[in-house]
Write an enzyme that holds these catalytic residues in place. Structure first.
Site, PDB file in Angstrom:
ATOM      1  CG  ASP A  42      -1.812   1.174   1.319  1.00 51.23           C
ATOM      2  OD1 ASP A  42      -1.725   2.060   0.448  1.00 51.23           O
ATOM      3  OD2 ASP A  42      -2.628   1.226   2.263  1.00 51.23           O
ATOM      4  CE1 TYR A 154      -5.291  11.897 -10.101  1.00 49.31           C
ATOM      5  CE2 TYR A 154      -5.958  13.583 -11.685  1.00 49.31           C
ATOM      6  CZ  TYR A 154      -5.378  12.353 -11.414  1.00 49.31           C
ATOM      7  OH  TYR A 154      -4.865  11.595 -12.436  1.00 49.31           O
TER       8      TYR A 154
HETATM    9  N1  LIG Z   1      -7.394   7.355 -16.383  1.00 53.35           N
HETATM   10  C1  LIG Z   1      -7.132   8.647 -16.632  1.00 53.35           C
HETATM   11  O1  LIG Z   1      -7.909   9.345 -17.280  1.00 53.35           O
HETATM   12  C2  LIG Z   1      -5.860   9.256 -16.135  1.00 53.35           C
HETATM   13  C3  LIG Z   1      -5.510  10.533 -16.608  1.00 53.35           C
HETATM   14  C4  LIG Z   1      -4.320  11.116 -16.182  1.00 53.35           C
HETATM   15  C5  LIG Z   1      -3.519  10.448 -15.299  1.00 53.35           C
HETATM   16  N2  LIG Z   1      -3.877   9.211 -14.833  1.00 53.35           N
HETATM   17  C6  LIG Z   1      -2.977   8.571 -13.896  1.00 53.35           C
HETATM   18  O2  LIG Z   1      -2.587   7.316 -14.404  1.00 53.35           O
HETATM   19  C7  LIG Z   1      -2.191   6.467 -13.334  1.00 53.35           C
HETATM   20  C8  LIG Z   1      -2.859   5.116 -13.514  1.00 53.35           C
HETATM   21  O3  LIG Z   1      -4.267   5.319 -13.433  1.00 53.35           O
HETATM   22  P1  LIG Z   1      -5.317   4.412 -14.211  1.00 53.35           P
HETATM   23  O4  LIG Z   1      -6.116   5.318 -15.042  1.00 53.35           O
HETATM   24  O5  LIG Z   1      -4.634   3.244 -14.821  1.00 53.35           O
HETATM   25  O6  LIG Z   1      -6.252   3.986 -12.986  1.00 53.35           O
HETATM   26  P2  LIG Z   1      -6.650   2.561 -12.411  1.00 53.35           P
HETATM   27  O7  LIG Z   1      -7.548   2.873 -11.259  1.00 53.35           O
HETATM   28  O8  LIG Z   1      -7.139   1.678 -13.478  1.00 53.35           O
HETATM   29  O9  LIG Z   1      -5.261   1.977 -11.874  1.00 53.35           O
HETATM   30  C9  LIG Z   1      -4.607   2.521 -10.756  1.00 53.35           C
HETATM   31  C10 LIG Z   1      -3.871   1.402 -10.056  1.00 53.35           C
HETATM   32  O10 LIG Z   1      -3.170   1.981  -8.933  1.00 53.35           O
HETATM   33  C11 LIG Z   1      -3.344   1.109  -7.821  1.00 53.35           C
HETATM   34  N3  LIG Z   1      -3.261   1.827  -6.556  1.00 53.35           N
HETATM   35  C12 LIG Z   1      -4.115   2.754  -6.090  1.00 53.35           C
HETATM   36  N4  LIG Z   1      -3.798   3.081  -4.829  1.00 53.35           N
HETATM   37  C13 LIG Z   1      -2.706   2.356  -4.503  1.00 53.35           C
HETATM   38  C14 LIG Z   1      -1.925   2.238  -3.324  1.00 53.35           C
HETATM   39  N5  LIG Z   1      -2.250   2.905  -2.203  1.00 53.35           N
HETATM   40  N6  LIG Z   1      -0.860   1.416  -3.335  1.00 53.35           N
HETATM   41  C15 LIG Z   1      -0.553   0.694  -4.454  1.00 53.35           C
HETATM   42  N7  LIG Z   1      -1.281   0.720  -5.584  1.00 53.35           N
HETATM   43  C16 LIG Z   1      -2.352   1.554  -5.603  1.00 53.35           C
HETATM   44  C17 LIG Z   1      -4.757   0.554  -7.998  1.00 53.35           C
HETATM   45  O11 LIG Z   1      -4.961  -0.618  -7.217  1.00 53.35           O
HETATM   46  C18 LIG Z   1      -4.827   0.338  -9.480  1.00 53.35           C
HETATM   47  O12 LIG Z   1      -4.410  -0.970  -9.843  1.00 53.35           O
HETATM   48  C19 LIG Z   1      -2.588   7.193 -12.069  1.00 53.35           C
HETATM   49  O13 LIG Z   1      -1.440   7.798 -11.483  1.00 53.35           O
HETATM   50  C20 LIG Z   1      -3.554   8.246 -12.545  1.00 53.35           C
HETATM   51  O14 LIG Z   1      -3.608   9.364 -11.694  1.00 53.35           O
HETATM   52  C21 LIG Z   1      -5.013   8.609 -15.249  1.00 53.35           C
END
Ligand SMILES: NC(=O)c1ccc[n+]([C@@H]2O[C@H](COP(=O)([O-])OP(=O)(O)OC[C@H]3O[C@@H](n4cnc5c(N)ncnc54)[C@H](O)[C@@H]3O)[C@@H](O)[C@H]2O)c1
Length: 282
Positions: A42, A154
């Site tokens: 975590d 965020y």
């Molecule tokens: N999806 C979007 O539109 C978007 C846009 C810009 C940036 N992002 C960034 O991309 C990255 C990935 O996001 P995503 O869209 O794949 O989301 P997602 O929710 O599909 O994946 C995020 C992953 O991070 C893990 N995670 C969350 N909290 C955690 C913790 N405390 N310890 C360990 N793991 C943890 C989750 O379990 C999950 O597997 C993030 O940093 C997000 O902020 C996403």
């Protein structure tokens, strides 16, 4: 040549797609996630971050070629700051000694186009000062005021992360050790993180006003993964401290060309001796 990578957030979305792409290319990937992975930890707590770093170092045998620090949360809660900024920074700093052992080390973090949205300046400052107690106290207060105030958490966490990357990348700890350190800033990516938001026409309309993406619209996770994979590849020798917007044009629409105005009035001289030294590309 096969390389060994650590990828956080590997259980879903962009992290999952990046891990899959790197494995398809013949590399070894150590996946880290709070849900499932090679290392389950975590990243919202100091103890969990230690577990993550130790777990990766154990799996990797002390040497890593690349780190993709991608795990993140997009909730209007203090945990978002803990994971997105402090979890990402702790992981990168904790794994840096293992990167130094590689012939061609690389590191990248996943930031966001949200860096361009309004932020809470004292919170960003506390993050950049490395003061997690203060940052979380501010974040808890904002969270308690409700989702509208919490929405700034965020963007603040991602602005702080991109600024940290930019500050750290040219220092002896990263550039001085031959490690390109960068970030990517995606626009809207079709992952579970935003699935509810983009499921309705009302949500999509609201987003379009804040996140304009004139080029090709929403991204797939694989399209961000391709950029992350390149930034941690041996091919990336000279990209340093950048937040690379992979956002269908959102950054250029929102900021226009005012990013060039920083030195309009004065010539710039580099006085820091460490910043004058160069390390051969590996
Ligand atoms: N999806 C979007 O539109 C978007 C846009 C810009 C940036 N992002 C960034 O991309 C990255 C990935 O996001 P995503 O869209 O794949 O989301 P997602 O929710 O599909 O994946 C995020 C992953 O991070 C893990 N995670 C969350 N909290 C955690 C913790 N405390 N310890 C360990 N793991 C943890 C989750 O379990 C999950 O597997 C993030 O940093 C997000 O902020 C996403």
């Amino acid at each position: 040549m096969s390389r060994t990578y650590a990828v956080t957030g590997s259980a879903s979305g962009i992290g999952q797609a990046t891990a899959a792409l790197l494995r398809r290319r013949g590399h070894r990937v150590i996946g880290v996630d709070v849900r499932s992975g090679d290392v389950v930890a975590d990243l919202s707590t100091p103890h969990g971050r230690e577990e993550a770093v130790e777990g990766v170092l154990d799996e990797a045998g002390g040497r890593l070629d690349g780190v993709v620090a991608n795990a993140g949360l997009a909730l209007p809660t203090a945990a978002t700051v803990a994971v997105n900024h402090f979890g990402t920074v702790a992981l990168l700093e904790g794994l840096r000694p293992a990167l130094v052992c590689s012939r061609a080390p690389r590191a990248v973090a996943t930031s966001s186009m949200a860096t361009l949205l309004p932020v809470h300046a004292p919170l960003v400052d506390a993050c950049l000062a490395g003061d997690e107690d203060l940052a979380l106290a501010i974040a808890v207060e904002l969270e308690a005021r409700g989702p509208e105030a919490g929405a700034v958490l965020y963007p603040s966490s991602k602005r702080a992360l991109s600024r940290w990357v930019r500050r750290e990348a040219p220092t002896p700890r990263w550039a001085g050790c031959g490690i390109p350190l960068n970030a990517v800033a995606p626009g809207i990516v079709r992952t579970p993180m935003v699935a509810d938001l983009i499921a309705t026409e009302q949500g999509r309309d609201a987003l379009a006003g804040v996140v304009p993406m004139p080029l090709h619209g929403y991204l797939e996770a694989e399209q961000v993964a391709a950029l992350l994979a390149w930034l941690v590849s041996e091919e990336n020798t000279h990209v340093c401290g950048q937040t690379v917007y992979v956002d269908g044009g959102c950054d250029v629409v929102l900021r226009g060309d005012d990013v060039w105005s920083w030195n309009d009035s004065a010539p710039v001289a580099v006085t820091d001796p460490a910043a004058r030294e160069t390390v051969p590309a590996g």
